[in-house]
Write a protein that holds these residues in place. Structure first.
Motif, PDB file in Angstrom:
ATOM      1  N   ARG A 106       0.842  -1.206   0.000  1.00  0.00           N
ATOM      2  CA  ARG A 106       0.000   0.000   0.000  1.00  0.00           C
ATOM      3  C   ARG A 106       0.866   1.241   0.000  1.00  0.00           C
ATOM      4  O   ARG A 106       1.936   1.256   0.625  1.00  0.00           O
ATOM      5  CB  ARG A 106      -0.912   0.007   1.245  1.00  0.00           C
ATOM      6  N   VAL A 107       0.395   2.282  -0.695  1.00  0.00           N
ATOM      7  CA  VAL A 107       1.074   3.582  -0.733  1.00  0.00           C
ATOM      8  C   VAL A 107       0.015   4.668  -0.516  1.00  0.00           C
ATOM      9  O   VAL A 107      -1.075   4.591  -1.089  1.00  0.00           O
ATOM     10  CB  VAL A 107       1.788   3.795  -2.091  1.00  0.00           C
ATOM     11  N   ILE A 108       0.333   5.654   0.308  1.00  0.00           N
ATOM     12  CA  ILE A 108      -0.584   6.779   0.546  1.00  0.00           C
ATOM     13  C   ILE A 108      -0.023   8.019  -0.156  1.00  0.00           C
ATOM     14  O   ILE A 108       1.127   8.397   0.082  1.00  0.00           O
ATOM     15  CB  ILE A 108      -0.759   7.042   2.065  1.00  0.00           C
ATOM     16  N   LEU A 109      -0.826   8.598  -1.045  1.00  0.00           N
ATOM     17  CA  LEU A 109      -0.394   9.782  -1.804  1.00  0.00           C
ATOM     18  C   LEU A 109      -1.174  11.001  -1.328  1.00  0.00           C
ATOM     19  O   LEU A 109      -2.407  10.952  -1.189  1.00  0.00           O
ATOM     20  CB  LEU A 109      -0.625   9.566  -3.301  1.00  0.00           C
ATOM     21  N   VAL A 110      -0.453  12.104  -1.110  1.00  0.00           N
ATOM     22  CA  VAL A 110      -1.079  13.347  -0.648  1.00  0.00           C
ATOM     23  C   VAL A 110      -0.928  14.406  -1.744  1.00  0.00           C
ATOM     24  O   VAL A 110       0.181  14.733  -2.148  1.00  0.00           O
ATOM     25  CB  VAL A 110      -0.437  13.838   0.678  1.00  0.00           C
ATOM     26  N   CYS A 111      -2.078  14.904  -2.211  1.00  0.00           N
ATOM     27  CA  CYS A 111      -2.085  15.907  -3.278  1.00  0.00           C
ATOM     28  C   CYS A 111      -2.342  17.284  -2.694  1.00  0.00           C
ATOM     29  O   CYS A 111      -3.416  17.521  -2.125  1.00  0.00           O
ATOM     30  CB  CYS A 111      -3.189  15.593  -4.283  1.00  0.00           C
ATOM     31  N   GLY A 112      -1.376  18.164  -2.847  1.00  0.00           N
ATOM     32  CA  GLY A 112      -1.550  19.535  -2.381  1.00  0.00           C
ATOM     33  C   GLY A 112      -2.076  20.422  -3.495  1.00  0.00           C
ATOM     34  O   GLY A 112      -2.029  20.069  -4.674  1.00  0.00           O
ATOM     35  N   ARG A 113      -2.604  21.581  -3.098  1.00  0.00           N
ATOM     36  CA  ARG A 113      -3.055  22.615  -4.049  1.00  0.00           C
ATOM     37  C   ARG A 113      -2.455  23.940  -3.599  1.00  0.00           C
ATOM     38  O   ARG A 113      -1.703  23.977  -2.632  1.00  0.00           O
ATOM     39  CB  ARG A 113      -4.589  22.700  -4.056  1.00  0.00           C
ATOM     40  N   TYR A 114      -2.808  24.997  -4.260  1.00  0.00           N
ATOM     41  CA  TYR A 114      -2.357  26.355  -3.903  1.00  0.00           C
ATOM     42  C   TYR A 114      -0.827  26.433  -3.927  1.00  0.00           C
ATOM     43  O   TYR A 114      -0.183  25.767  -4.716  1.00  0.00           O
ATOM     44  CB  TYR A 114      -2.924  26.791  -2.541  1.00  0.00           C
ATOM     45  N   GLU A 115      -0.251  27.269  -3.014  1.00  0.00           N
ATOM     46  CA  GLU A 115       1.212  27.449  -3.011  1.00  0.00           C
ATOM     47  C   GLU A 115       1.920  26.347  -2.249  1.00  0.00           C
ATOM     48  O   GLU A 115       3.151  26.283  -2.253  1.00  0.00           O
ATOM     49  CB  GLU A 115       1.593  28.815  -2.423  1.00  0.00           C
ATOM     50  N   GLY A 116       1.153  25.468  -1.601  1.00  0.00           N
ATOM     51  CA  GLY A 116       1.783  24.376  -0.879  1.00  0.00           C
ATOM     52  C   GLY A 116       1.107  24.072   0.436  1.00  0.00           C
ATOM     53  O   GLY A 116      -0.023  24.516   0.676  1.00  0.00           O
ATOM     54  N   VAL A 117       1.794  23.279   1.255  1.00  0.00           N
ATOM     55  CA  VAL A 117       1.229  22.845   2.530  1.00  0.00           C
ATOM     56  C   VAL A 117       2.048  23.430   3.673  1.00  0.00           C
ATOM     57  O   VAL A 117       3.246  23.674   3.529  1.00  0.00           O
ATOM     58  CB  VAL A 117       1.197  21.294   2.630  1.00  0.00           C
ATOM     59  N   ASP A 118       1.402  23.640   4.794  1.00  0.00           N
ATOM     60  CA  ASP A 118       2.099  24.080   6.013  1.00  0.00           C
ATOM     61  C   ASP A 118       3.246  23.107   6.299  1.00  0.00           C
ATOM     62  O   ASP A 118       3.073  21.886   6.237  1.00  0.00           O
ATOM     63  CB  ASP A 118       1.103  24.106   7.182  1.00  0.00           C
ATOM     64  N   ASP A 134      10.258  18.824 -13.465  1.00  0.00           N
ATOM     65  CA  ASP A 134      10.589  20.218 -13.158  1.00  0.00           C
ATOM     66  C   ASP A 134       9.670  21.184 -13.882  1.00  0.00           C
ATOM     67  O   ASP A 134      10.080  21.894 -14.810  1.00  0.00           O
ATOM     68  CB  ASP A 134      12.055  20.498 -13.494  1.00  0.00           C
ATOM     69  N   PHE A 135       8.414  21.173 -13.472  1.00  0.00           N
ATOM     70  CA  PHE A 135       7.412  22.113 -13.966  1.00  0.00           C
ATOM     71  C   PHE A 135       6.383  22.255 -12.857  1.00  0.00           C
ATOM     72  O   PHE A 135       6.375  21.459 -11.914  1.00  0.00           O
ATOM     73  CB  PHE A 135       6.754  21.594 -15.259  1.00  0.00           C
ATOM     74  N   VAL A 136       5.539  23.271 -12.957  1.00  0.00           N
ATOM     75  CA  VAL A 136       4.588  23.540 -11.869  1.00  0.00           C
ATOM     76  C   VAL A 136       3.160  23.245 -12.320  1.00  0.00           C
ATOM     77  O   VAL A 136       2.649  23.865 -13.258  1.00  0.00           O
ATOM     78  CB  VAL A 136       4.716  24.998 -11.368  1.00  0.00           C
ATOM     79  N   LEU A 137       2.528  22.305 -11.654  1.00  0.00           N
ATOM     80  CA  LEU A 137       1.127  21.948 -11.906  1.00  0.00           C
ATOM     81  C   LEU A 137       0.235  22.794 -11.001  1.00  0.00           C
ATOM     82  O   LEU A 137       0.722  23.465 -10.089  1.00  0.00           O
ATOM     83  CB  LEU A 137       0.920  20.459 -11.601  1.00  0.00           C
ATOM     84  N   THR A 138      -1.069  22.763 -11.246  1.00  0.00           N
ATOM     85  CA  THR A 138      -1.980  23.508 -10.356  1.00  0.00           C
ATOM     86  C   THR A 138      -2.318  22.678  -9.124  1.00  0.00           C
ATOM     87  O   THR A 138      -2.910  23.196  -8.170  1.00  0.00           O
ATOM     88  CB  THR A 138      -3.273  23.904 -11.091  1.00  0.00           C
ATOM     89  N   GLY A 139      -1.962  21.404  -9.124  1.00  0.00           N
ATOM     90  CA  GLY A 139      -2.221  20.561  -7.967  1.00  0.00           C
ATOM     91  C   GLY A 139      -1.504  19.236  -8.097  1.00  0.00           C
ATOM     92  O   GLY A 139      -1.007  18.896  -9.180  1.00  0.00           O
ATOM     93  N   GLY A 140      -1.440  18.476  -7.010  1.00  0.00           N
ATOM     94  CA  GLY A 140      -0.720  17.205  -7.004  1.00  0.00           C
ATOM     95  C   GLY A 140      -1.452  16.061  -7.685  1.00  0.00           C
ATOM     96  O   GLY A 140      -0.885  14.973  -7.853  1.00  0.00           O
ATOM     97  N   GLU A 141      -2.713  16.279  -8.109  1.00  0.00           N
ATOM     98  CA  GLU A 141      -3.516  15.168  -8.637  1.00  0.00           C
ATOM     99  C   GLU A 141      -2.927  14.540  -9.906  1.00  0.00           C
ATOM    100  O   GLU A 141      -2.851  13.318 -10.015  1.00  0.00           O
ATOM    101  CB  GLU A 141      -4.963  15.635  -8.899  1.00  0.00           C
ATOM    102  N   LEU A 142      -2.537  15.359 -10.872  1.00  0.00           N
ATOM    103  CA  LEU A 142      -1.948  14.800 -12.110  1.00  0.00           C
ATOM    104  C   LEU A 142      -0.654  14.070 -11.800  1.00  0.00           C
ATOM    105  O   LEU A 142      -0.363  13.030 -12.391  1.00  0.00           O
ATOM    106  CB  LEU A 142      -1.712  15.907 -13.141  1.00  0.00           C
ATOM    107  N   ALA A 143       0.117  14.600 -10.848  1.00  0.00           N
ATOM    108  CA  ALA A 143       1.360  13.940 -10.430  1.00  0.00           C
ATOM    109  C   ALA A 143       1.039  12.596  -9.794  1.00  0.00           C
ATOM    110  O   ALA A 143       1.707  11.590 -10.087  1.00  0.00           O
ATOM    111  CB  ALA A 143       2.119  14.838  -9.459  1.00  0.00           C
TER     112      ALA A 143
END
Ligand code: 4GX
Length: 243
Positions: A106-118, A134-143
């Motif tokens: 099992r693997v747990i994936l965390v998708c952030g949005r905005y400028e990042g996470v605390d 090395d590019f910037v997405l609008t969120g971690g979902e596609l990654a």
């Protein structure tokens, strides 16, 4: 193999997980993917997940409580699993990473949005941070989808029985050779004669040469400063005149 995914947008995964190879693996039960909405772990009437950054600056930051609480909830619902945050600050995700993750139950994936996470989310609840490029997405979902796709296809039974992911390991470190299918002539471009020759040795040699040439012109850094691939090293060694 199980992937548990924390995201603000679970609906983004629906068609990905229902389509083609991933869809078949999910239906067969070889792959299990469960998406959790981070918003469900946010408190208050408005279930706010983001806030302004301390110190000022543009954009929003994901609040720590919903993420840490969500990760704790998901961790408790299954076997021990690494918690992986997707971000451009992460360690580059490469084919070797996919092989490594494919060994996990099992693997747990965390998708952030905005400028990042605390930052305290990393400290308290994240085991690893990986980047898909090395590019910037609008969120971690596609990654996250890229990570699920590349890893799941290496799990035995996910690809059809006639397709082996080990074949690409054979030519690891080199780009793929050109492929052709019918028709033999298309818009005045012919399929190279060698591929119609039936001479398997000549075909293998041609493909190897094409792979090397493509890698040299498009991705020279894949060859730079590294020893030639094992097979090539042997060939060069045999050709070397001995006194
Ligand atoms: N490979 N992004 C994540 C927000 C974010 C930033 C920092 C957590 C920490 C990306 C990538 C990527 C954009 C996803 C920023 N979340 N993720 N997002 N490249 O660009 O993985």
């Amino acid at each position: 193999m199980i992937f548990d995914i924390l995201t603000l947008f679970p609906e983004m995964f629906t068609s990905f997980l229902a389509t083609s190879i991933m869809g078949r693996a999910v239906r067969r039960g070889i792959l299990q993917v469960r998406c959790y909405a981070i918003r469900d772990f946010a408190k208050g009437k408005h279930r706010v997940t983001d806030d302004v950054p301390y110190g000022g600056g543009s954009g929003m930051v994901m609040k720590p409580e919903p993420l840490v609480e969500g990760i704790r909830f998901v961790r408790e619902r299954g076997p021990e699993a690494p918690v992986i945050l997707l971000s451009p600050q992460g360690v580059p995700f490469v084919q070797k990473t996919a092989w490594e993750l494919a060994q996990q139950a099992r693997v747990i994936l965390v998708c952030g949005r905005y400028e990042g996470v605390d930052e305290r989310v990393r400290l308290l609840a994240v085991d690893r941070e990986i980047s898909v490029g090395d590019f910037v997405l609008t969120g971690g979902e596609l990654a996250a989808m890229a990570v699920v796709d590349a890893s799941a296809r290496l799990v035995p039974g996910v690809l059809g029985d006639d397709q082996s992911p080990l074949e690409e390991t054979f030519s690891a470190g080199l780009l793929e050779y050109p492929q052709y299918t019918r028709p033999r002539e298309y818009m005045q471009h012919h399929v190279p004669d060698v591929l119609l020759s039936g001479d398997h040795k000549r075909i293998a040699d041609w493909r190897r040469q094409q792979s090397l040439e493509r890698t040299r012109t498009r991705r020279p850094e894949l060859m730079d400063g590294t020893a030639p691939p094992e097979e090539e090293r042997k060939r060069l060694d045999e050709e070397r005149p001995r006194s």
